[in-house]
Design an enzyme around this catalytic site. Sequence first.
Site, PDB file in Angstrom:
ATOM      1  N   SER A  37      -4.314   4.456  -7.204  1.00  0.00           N
ATOM      2  CA  SER A  37      -3.041   3.566  -7.014  1.00  0.00           C
ATOM      3  C   SER A  37      -3.409   2.175  -7.165  1.00  0.00           C
ATOM      4  CB  SER A  37      -2.218   3.927  -5.745  1.00  0.00           C
ATOM      5  OG  SER A  37      -1.076   3.050  -5.369  1.00  0.00           O
ATOM      6  N   TYR A  77      -3.736   5.460   3.316  1.00  0.00           N
ATOM      7  CA  TYR A  77      -3.242   5.467   2.052  1.00  0.00           C
ATOM      8  C   TYR A  77      -4.093   4.653   1.066  1.00  0.00           C
ATOM      9  CZ  TYR A  77      -0.572   6.266  -2.303  1.00  0.00           C
ATOM     10  OH  TYR A  77      -0.204   6.780  -3.497  1.00  0.00           O
TER      11      TYR A  77
END
Length: 271
Positions: free
Chosen positions: A150, A163
């Site tokens: 990401s 995350y």
Amino acid sequence: MSTTVGRLMGKSAVVTGAGSGIGAATAELFAREGAKVVVADIDLPSASVTVDRIREEGGVAEPFAADVSDEAAVADLVAFAAGTHGGLDILQNYASDRSVVTADVEVADASLAVWSKQLSVDLTGCMLTSKYAVPHMLRAGGGAITNVSSVVAWLPLAARPAYATSKAGVLGLSKSLATEYGKQGIRCNVIAPGHIVTPATEKQFSPAQTQVMLDHVSAPRLGRPDDVALAALFLASPDSAFINGQVLVVDGGLSAYAPMVPSFRRLAADG
């Protein structure tokens, strides 16, 4: 969607996290391009829905329930794929634990359980699937692994350190895989999406937050699952045969400019 049909003809693929969103879009596209796909997800009913859509279009797919943080489950998944489809050529890692989103808070308040749970799926899951996929790919003379990171890996949000760390770790793992096995015909690359509109992100982000994302994208719209799936097809196909250890950013230009640009645009609009 415009594609060249047959780019993955005869290939065997495993797509994790394929019960919905980007993973489902990728599994469906791969099947459309000729791959025999094992649709893996921790939620078997969701995986089965994806498989039903593939079969309705004439594709070949099987569902498989697997928690990618469980080594035994991963070993069973890869053995099933290789046994069912005569080997394994392509591995796509999309599985991510969304259950800890609201509990993934600033480091000073972080829970070790949340931290461990996020990394066990998003990072360790990529390692485990690769561990069991690589021997099959070596026997076949090569293969293609794509791990999903990401832009948060290097542009973290105000919170969600677990995350961000898991997605940053995916970059290091993927480059290690590319280095270790590239000479033996196994390529490993990374897709780093920006904000992609999926059922999961629609639950996570309010309409106001989604508008903020749109304001910061150098594109007329936000990303869709198919945008990532098409990038994944390129990286899994022979079209990318000389691309290894790279990160393909699919973010509509979100990370292409200095962060104050939207503020300057608003100042200009206000006169």
